[in-house]
Write an enzyme that holds these catalytic residues in place. Sequence first.
Site: not given
Length: 525
Positions: A347-349
């Site tokens: 999970d990340t952006i």
Amino acid sequence: MRDYHLPGRSPVLAMNGMCATSHPLAAKVAIQILESGGNAVDAAIAGAVLLGICEPQMTGIGGDAFALVQLPGEDRILALNGSGRAPAAFDAARLRDEGHTEIPLTSAHAVTVPGAIDAFCTLSERYGRAGLATSLAPAVHYAEAGIPVAPRTAFDWALATETLQGSARDAFLIGGTAPRPGQIFRAPRQAEVLRQIAQDGRAAFYEGEIAEDMVAALNAAGGMHTLEDFATAASTWTDPISGTYKGADLTEHPPNGQGATALLLLNILKQFDITSMDPLGAERVHIEAEATKLAYDARNRLIADPDHTARLAHMLAQDTAERLAALIDPARAMADPAPLSEAVHKDTIYITVVDRDRMAVSLIYSIFHSFGSGIASEKYGILFQNRGAGFTLAEGHPNEAGPGKRPMHTIIPAFLGGEGRPTMPFGVMGGAYQSTGHARFVSNIADFGMDPQTAIDAPRAFADAGSLKVERGYPDTVRAELTDLGHKIEIPEVAIGGAQAIAIHGDGVLEGASDPRKDGCALGY
């Protein structure tokens, strides 16, 4: 060119400026900043901070950030390490004595001091044009007014609600459950934090009442954090690392990020005639999977806090890649190397922005696992990352958890170019997948001549934790061939990663690409 009879995305083309990221509202806000006179740094900060409200399971102000910045008219790329450190009182021996073999994901021991806010303040002060208050204003507005939850965000949110603890459940659940697609999410307490940062800069976050709120929550959860740990937090300017694959120059962030793993992986792939293979066939997937196992094994042994990474040159050397490539059997899958003792995540952006003057920013921003540690501060609802779970507790390891150390990070921004000139900021989300994702993206372009959008759309596979994850975009015949080669095949519940890119063409045209696996888009003007 794509087949217009089939679903897909066309590249986005513009002249003046562009943003590509994983939520359309963040892309729109970034473009508005550019249109109003801000530059790529101002716009990237605005979009990134807003993504913490649009996709709070992925990122937020309790997380870390890394950035690569190309200044207007220059081929040089600057690297900013906005990752936080373990508390000065952290004691790995104590955790081992308590019976831990790894750092518990949802404990305060997994919380390193958030580094992203210092990074954003540093970027804005040194290279921004519009000012920090302008960059933070959209996130302040939407945190108070609310944002309809996007479909992919809602899907991910629902998978991770059990991570949330105590006050974090009040802050990030609606009526005790994950929001539905289209349901409005608000974060008014975060709006107040951002308002204070806009007024007083980094000191508003790392000192005073907000810092006291964070330290109190972490201490109540058993953490070793102090106000001094927060007051002394600082991002670090450093030099990027780079390598070449078939005429394509890849620039990566140095350790403690895993960018060197992508460079090693491409050096291994150079030893094979990838271009002759079917780009969507089993042979290519197999060679990439075997190279991934070897490159990640090197990563797990060598990459750590920059002050403790002593063998980076060995990892990037061509003879290292040649020796590793010789271990690959084209006809049989090898057993996975020793598993990680530290945690990896999905999970990340990622956000990339290019402005009218051709300043380009490649920025990645994360709280590690979905909803991070699951711990939030009581008054302001600041959700803490669990990036400290990226440490190992193996005594004497370069990445052993220790006081004031930065853990090995999976998040890596990148630039692609040629002949020494950067021409494409890009990033691939997906936690541990990111190094393989970078190599796959570069290979799609260099080996098969794909445009950025096609390179992003193409199906993915990833050798991870003893299995080979193969997206449904591959036909069953490919999975059967890979099984015959000895791979344990798994179709992952969640699509593998997500990517964004902006190609800067010599004729002045910008070409944006955005992953359909996410809710976002590329926008230009």
